[in-house]
Design an enzyme around this catalytic site. Sequence first.
Site: not given
Ligand code: GLN
Length: 488
Positions: A77, A152, A176
């Site tokens: 990532k 994400s 994420s």
């Molecule tokens: N969807 C969650 C957010 O928008 C978690 C994102 C993540 O785990 N980085 O913060």
Amino acid sequence: MDQLTARELRDKIAAGQISSAQVTEAIFDLIEQRDTNIGAYISTMRESALAQAADVDKRIAAGQPVGTLAGVPIAIKDNMCTKGHATTCASKILQNFVPPYDACVVEKLKAADAVIVGKCNLDEFAMGSSTENSGLKQTRNPWNTNCVPGGSSGGSAAAVAAELCYAALGSDTGGSIRQPAGFCGVVGLKPTYGRVSRYGLVAYGSSLDQIGPITNNVTDAALMLNVIAGHDERDSTSISEETAALSDYLADIDKPLENLKIGVAKEFWQVEGLHNDVEQAVRAALKTYEQLGAQLVDVSLPHLEYAIATYYLIATAEASSNLARYDGVHYGHRTAEPKDYIDVYNSSRAEGFGEEVKRRIMLGTYALSSGYYDAYYLKALKVRNLIRQDFNQAFERVDCLMCPVSPEPAFEIGSKVNDPLTMYLSDIYTIAVNLAGIPGISIPCGFSENNLPIGLQIISGNFSEDKLLRIARMYEQQTDWHQRKPSF
Ligand code: GLN
């Protein structure tokens, strides 16, 4: 093409039956064919990858020992630092940032002789659930390119599902790793907070962030965790050397757990918007476990309903502080013709950050401002403790909890972008796990009527990844969901 597992591939390469150079070339060919449509990678590293592969092949031919991931193509990532190669966080503000060092996990992958293929797309600074917040490009779900891959770590999950690498790393602040793995029909593991060093992971919500593997199956997740886990003195929240020394996640991976007790919270079924196909698939998975001799136990997580509100206070507060460093002075984008030095900050940030990142910086700054700190931030920390206690109490009676990963399967691109609150609600099953710091895994457990993958989430107590992986593996040995692949 039927891909080998990462573990099988490694063994064949190490035995000299396949060359890593050949496998790596094949991966770049597939990237060329498929990734214009999928958009999993922000950048690829063809030259260095082929050099790593050639080096592994040479050492094997010379009879020298090679590492745990010898010659296996892995994706990362793009919020983890790679020395000499751009690390963008999918943000315009970091588009030209080339780190002078490797993240701890990247060092460990290299030390294990993995071949690093490229950097995967994400929601800008890991803020989002669909990868639509990327400031650089769109990623599509390999199962249905009109749908999001989740987020994400959407690029990492899509890369694994589309066979554009053999395994990938993601980061998980509120879901994420697990949610995109669920949306793309692959396995995603968020380890216990502190299990994997965050050194070189660009910080979003530091008390919640954790790196973990996204793989085609549970055994490969164990293999990857073996490589990336461990103590690191450069991360003050990393586990101790004693804790780190205890674990080999592959050792007992095929041993089923006897007298397994699975906690099922009534709150899991009361979530608004829980899709019927998801509920049916998860209930069927629970049945499979019962047939394997497990016992289902009713538990309660009374504070689960406050998890999202709590998370969006704590995560945004931490983000507003973490993102203060992008000021147009130290690194990243700088505005072209500032009026004065204040304008360097203002315009650089205004031009560099996307909408969602700005929204979160404002929310977090608000929650931390004097006069509101006690009412919001401090209150959120207290509720976080209550959520932690809910889990601890449940784990006194059961080995693990099982629930959906997300209330619905992958949704259509564009369908939620104008409604951040609905988007936030899609993390209801994953977010509490980060607040509690405990490990969770997402494994494929079926498909919706529209042929989109559905994930089962398994959650266990602090530092029990060995048990968690074994429980997940029990299901995988009984089912073939993880072997299904999207067609191209
Ligand atoms: N969807 C969650 C957010 O928008 C978690 C994102 C993540 O785990 N980085 O913060």
